[in-house]
Design a protein around this motif. Structure first.
Motif, mmCIF file in Angstrom:
data_model
loop_
_atom_site.group_PDB
_atom_site.id
_atom_site.type_symbol
_atom_site.label_atom_id
_atom_site.label_comp_id
_atom_site.label_asym_id
_atom_site.label_seq_id
_atom_site.Cartn_x
_atom_site.Cartn_y
_atom_site.Cartn_z
ATOM 1 N N ALA A 105 0.837 -1.205 0.000
ATOM 2 C CA ALA A 105 0.000 0.000 0.000
ATOM 3 C C ALA A 105 0.871 1.253 0.000
ATOM 4 C CB ALA A 105 -0.926 -0.007 1.221
ATOM 5 N N ALA A 106 1.931 1.232 0.801
ATOM 6 C CA ALA A 106 2.835 2.383 0.861
ATOM 7 C C ALA A 106 3.559 2.569 -0.468
ATOM 8 C CB ALA A 106 3.837 2.196 2.005
ATOM 9 N N LEU A 107 3.959 1.462 -1.062
ATOM 10 C CA LEU A 107 4.672 1.549 -2.346
ATOM 11 C C LEU A 107 3.751 2.084 -3.444
ATOM 12 C CD1 LEU A 107 7.170 1.019 -4.053
ATOM 13 C CD2 LEU A 107 6.418 -1.363 -4.306
ATOM 14 N N MET B 109 4.377 8.531 -10.641
ATOM 15 C CA MET B 109 5.417 8.116 -11.565
ATOM 16 C C MET B 109 4.818 7.306 -12.707
ATOM 17 S SD MET B 109 7.983 6.944 -8.470
ATOM 18 C CE MET B 109 9.364 6.535 -9.512
ATOM 19 N N ARG B 110 5.643 7.002 -13.700
ATOM 20 C CA ARG B 110 5.193 6.124 -14.784
ATOM 21 C C ARG B 110 5.339 4.664 -14.378
ATOM 22 N NH1 ARG B 110 8.482 7.616 -19.914
ATOM 23 N NH2 ARG B 110 6.848 6.483 -21.039
ATOM 24 N N ALA B 111 6.054 4.431 -13.292
ATOM 25 C CA ALA B 111 6.314 3.071 -12.813
ATOM 26 C C ALA B 111 5.019 2.312 -12.574
ATOM 27 C CB ALA B 111 7.120 3.126 -11.510
ATOM 28 N N GLU B 112 5.057 1.003 -12.857
ATOM 29 C CA GLU B 112 3.893 0.157 -12.590
ATOM 30 C C GLU B 112 4.317 -1.083 -11.809
ATOM 31 O OE1 GLU B 112 2.339 -0.755 -16.487
ATOM 32 O OE2 GLU B 112 4.146 -1.824 -17.103
ATOM 33 N N LEU B 113 3.533 -1.381 -10.762
ATOM 34 C CA LEU B 113 3.733 -2.626 -10.021
ATOM 35 C C LEU B 113 3.267 -3.777 -10.911
ATOM 36 C CD1 LEU B 113 2.522 -1.871 -6.424
ATOM 37 C CD2 LEU B 113 4.270 -3.549 -6.946
ATOM 38 N N VAL B 114 4.122 -4.751 -11.137
ATOM 39 C CA VAL B 114 3.729 -5.831 -12.052
ATOM 40 C C VAL B 114 3.782 -7.222 -11.428
ATOM 41 C CG1 VAL B 114 4.256 -4.587 -14.173
ATOM 42 C CG2 VAL B 114 6.069 -5.886 -13.029
ATOM 43 N N PHE B 115 4.333 -7.347 -10.230
ATOM 44 C CA PHE B 115 4.451 -8.685 -9.652
ATOM 45 C C PHE B 115 4.581 -8.581 -8.139
ATOM 46 C CE2 PHE B 115 6.962 -12.586 -8.630
ATOM 47 C CZ PHE B 115 6.105 -13.535 -9.169
ATOM 48 N N ASP C 35 7.066 -12.022 -0.446
ATOM 49 C CA ASP C 35 8.078 -11.124 0.116
ATOM 50 C C ASP C 35 8.877 -10.436 -0.990
ATOM 51 O OD1 ASP C 35 9.477 -13.218 -0.907
ATOM 52 O OD2 ASP C 35 10.713 -13.554 0.859
ATOM 53 N N GLU C 36 8.315 -10.454 -2.185
ATOM 54 C CA GLU C 36 9.055 -9.965 -3.346
ATOM 55 C C GLU C 36 8.128 -9.125 -4.221
ATOM 56 O OE1 GLU C 36 10.326 -13.217 -5.747
ATOM 57 O OE2 GLU C 36 11.530 -11.979 -7.087
ATOM 58 N N VAL C 37 8.645 -7.974 -4.691
ATOM 59 C CA VAL C 37 7.866 -7.168 -5.631
ATOM 60 C C VAL C 37 8.715 -6.874 -6.856
ATOM 61 C CG1 VAL C 37 6.343 -6.025 -3.974
ATOM 62 C CG2 VAL C 37 8.567 -5.028 -4.475
ATOM 63 N N ILE C 38 8.036 -6.716 -7.986
ATOM 64 C CA ILE C 38 8.703 -6.245 -9.193
ATOM 65 C C ILE C 38 7.965 -5.007 -9.686
ATOM 66 C CG2 ILE C 38 9.414 -6.747 -11.557
ATOM 67 C CD1 ILE C 38 9.498 -9.669 -10.913
ATOM 68 N N VAL C 39 8.733 -3.936 -9.894
ATOM 69 C CA VAL C 39 8.186 -2.715 -10.464
ATOM 70 C C VAL C 39 8.820 -2.512 -11.838
ATOM 71 C CG1 VAL C 39 7.922 -0.221 -10.193
ATOM 72 C CG2 VAL C 39 7.848 -1.701 -8.179
ATOM 73 N N HIS C 40 7.984 -2.253 -12.820
ATOM 74 C CA HIS C 40 8.425 -2.013 -14.192
ATOM 75 C C HIS C 40 8.401 -0.503 -14.398
ATOM 76 C CE1 HIS C 40 7.519 -2.379 -18.749
ATOM 77 N NE2 HIS C 40 8.750 -2.768 -18.569
#
Length: 561
Positions: free
Chosen positions: A491-493, A500-506, A510-515
């Motif tokens: 939620a904070a992320l 931003m143009r960044a998108e959360l994709v995964f 315990d792991e996140v990927i931002v594109h």
DNA sequence: AGTCCTCACCGG
DNA sequence: AACTCCGGTGAGGACT
């Protein structure tokens, strides 16, 4: 600025809306809009939307190019509140919640939809019968009262808010999809499996390995049939109970090598092969359907595509767009750190109070530098290990970190005695199967029945069923509290990357990927670190425990570690 | 033909 | 060293 509005879908594409006051009650007249999306678009100052179901509404808003700040998902909250009240299993729909308030017949929940490859989100699903806005408002007001009745009202409010935020993230990730290069995936498959033969049979490498297995046994053996393999070993004078890899590895026989190779590749072929690619990848994106809170402990699941089990070798196909990057971030030793925070064990908080490797710090302090022993002991305590080295070292752990061990021990005792346990924010374990009024009544359960036989009544010695239940609740408080933290982190992320143009994709436990565009990567990495620390403070208050990430900025997921 | 179960692998 | 916690997925086979 941070106005709160309730919204109900109406016939067709319409919506009914009403502003809410600080008490959560209507603070103005009900407004009717012919278009849901326009209703939201024309009210940009709304800070939180209170609605029945995020999966029902938010995909439609996203498709119209809208994003909302926050929401409160009534049916998700209902599920969490029912759980907290020990009533898990009662229908969680808002119609059911309304019926309970009015002592009316409670409708069962609609059946879960099965995953369907390639289906474009929930956009084209039949919409449920609209729930009147008045009914939603009644349920919402009641839910607010029930939050206050919770063991920790503040944490319970945090939990429902965080999971609502998670539902927004999930809908956005469902829409974005994970960048996926089908051509690279095909190259990997060809490299591992060889050519495909016409007719859909095994690819070349698998056929060759199957032949090798047969040759080693001196007769035709199907390596994909466990009973066939067990029989073949028996004829060769070798007794095996199963054909699991770790068991086969102990055996000295020429079939073992090709057999293990076969099983590894067979898995890739069936679960992540050409037909998977065909089913799940469209327009350069893999679109699984994320289900926040899909497990009882609060971890997410995905529906279709096996997004949380992407094999390491297949990650080669996850490649950022031209000029973009993947920021891959892994929370370091999340569960031990969470155990430190929830148990407030001074020694473990000290160990978890640094960004460095937690297991090294642990072994320096209590295991004379043996990192592996320290790690196995700690994980054994969290999992409820019943044998092996972890058990030997548990005594050491108990001496040096008494509060941490007693925290999970108490959770295990609660489970053995049939009590419920809760995560830090208040997500509550389900009752043991068969102890409630569900339909599992035929299965013999815990100590309350059949006192006559075996060890049920020996003091201090629980039945194996009760011990299994204890391992579950022991793990639940840690895994679930870690899921609480991860939800707040997400939620904070999401908030931090909103501009931003960044998108959360995964997202995977315990792991996140931002594109994101290459020039945003550093900022995104910083936002992830800050989100982790912020989640720690919000969940656990003042604590010395740190929540660091290992972060990699890469073009390809496989290069992340 | 459809449903349920077991097995074994993948991930955390 | 052993296989303990949480899941999803597909194949094969037994069953209705």
């Amino acid at each position: 600025m941070s106005e709160r509005w309730a919204l109900a879908t109406a016939e067709g594409d319409g919506a009914l809306l009403v502003p809410l006051g600080p008490d959560g009650l209507p603070a103005g007249p009900v407004q009717e809009e012919p278009e849901l999306t326009e209703a939201v678009r024309s009210r940009p100052d709304v800070g939180r939307w209170v609605w029945r179901s995020t999966p029902e509404i938010y995909p439609r808003l996203l498709a119209a190019g809208l994003r909302v700040e926050r929401c409160y998902d009534i049916e998700d909250a209902e599920l969490l509140l029912l759980g907290h009240e020990g009533r898990l299993g009662e229908p969680r729909s808002s119609a059911a919640a309304w019926a309970r308030l009015h002592n009316a017949p409670v409708p069962p929940d609609p059946p879960q939809r099965a995953a369907e490859p390639g289906s474009q989100s929930s956009l084209f699903e039949p919409q449920p019968v609209p729930v009147p806005l008045e009914a939603l408002l009644e349920v919402y007001a009641d839910q607010q009262r029930r939050h206050e009745a919770a063991e920790h009202p503040g944490r319970m409010r945090l939990l429902t808010a965080a999971e609502s935020a998670g539902l927004l993230v999930a809908a956005e990730m469902n829409r974005a999809g994970l960048p996926w290069r089908a051509d690279v995936h095909r190259d990997v498959l060809h490299e591992l499996l060889g050519e495909r033969y016409a007719g859909g049979g095994e690819p070349r490498r698998l056929a060759e390995l199957a032949d090798k297995v047969s040759a080693a046994f001196g007769r035709r053996v199907r390596p994909d049939l466990p009973t066939d393999v067990v029989k073949a070993f028996a004829q060769a004078g070798i007794k095996v109970k199963s054909t699991r890899r770790w068991e086969l590895e102990e055996i000295d026989h020429p079939a073992v090598g090709p057999l293990i190779q076969y099983k590894k590749l067979y898995r890739i072929w069936t679960a992540h092969g050409w037909s998977w690619l065909q089913d799940w990848v469209r327009d350069g994106r893999f679109r699984p359907e994320y289900l926040p809170g899909g497990t009882v402990s609060g971890r997410w699941t995905t529906n279709g595509g096996g997004a949380l089990q992407i094999p390491k070798v297949i990650r080669r196909a996850v490649v950022a767009d031209e000029g973009w990057r993947l920021v891959v971030a892994d929370a370091d030793q999340m569960e031990p750190r969470v155990l430190a925070a929830i148990s407030r064990d001074p020694g473990l908080m000290d160990v978890a109070g640094h960004d460095g490797d937690l297991y090294s710090a642990l072994s320096d302090r209590a295991f004379s530098g043996d990192r592996d022993h320290a790690k196995v002991a700690l994980l054994g305590a969290i999992y409820g290990q019943t044998s092996g080295d972890g058990l030997k070292n548990l005594a050491m752990l108990r001496r040096r970190f008494p509060l941490a061990v007693s925290y999970v021990d108490e959770a295990a005792r609660a489970g053995e005695e049939g009590r419920l346990v809760r995560t830090w924010l208040g997500r509550t374990s389900p009752r043991a199967a068969g102890s409630g009024d569900d339909d599992e009544a035929g299965i013999p359960q815990e100590s309350e029945e059949l006192p006559s036989t075996d060890t049920e009544f020996t003091p201090g010695y629980a039945s194996s069923n009760a011990r299994a239940r204890g391992r579950f609740t022991r793990n639940f408080v840690v895994q679930g509290s870690a899921a609480d933290w991860a939800l707040l982190m997400l939620a904070a992320l999401r908030q931090a990357t909103a501009g931003m143009r960044a998108e959360l994709v995964f997202f995977q436990h315990d792991e996140v990927i931002v594109h994101c565009p290459a020039d945003e990567a550093a900022e995104v990495a910083k936002a992830i670190r800050e989100a982790g620390e912020l989640a720690g403070r919000i969940a656990f208050g003042l604590t010395p425990v740190r929540f660091p990430f290992t972060t990699a900025v890469v073009e390809c997921y496989a290069d992340a570690k």
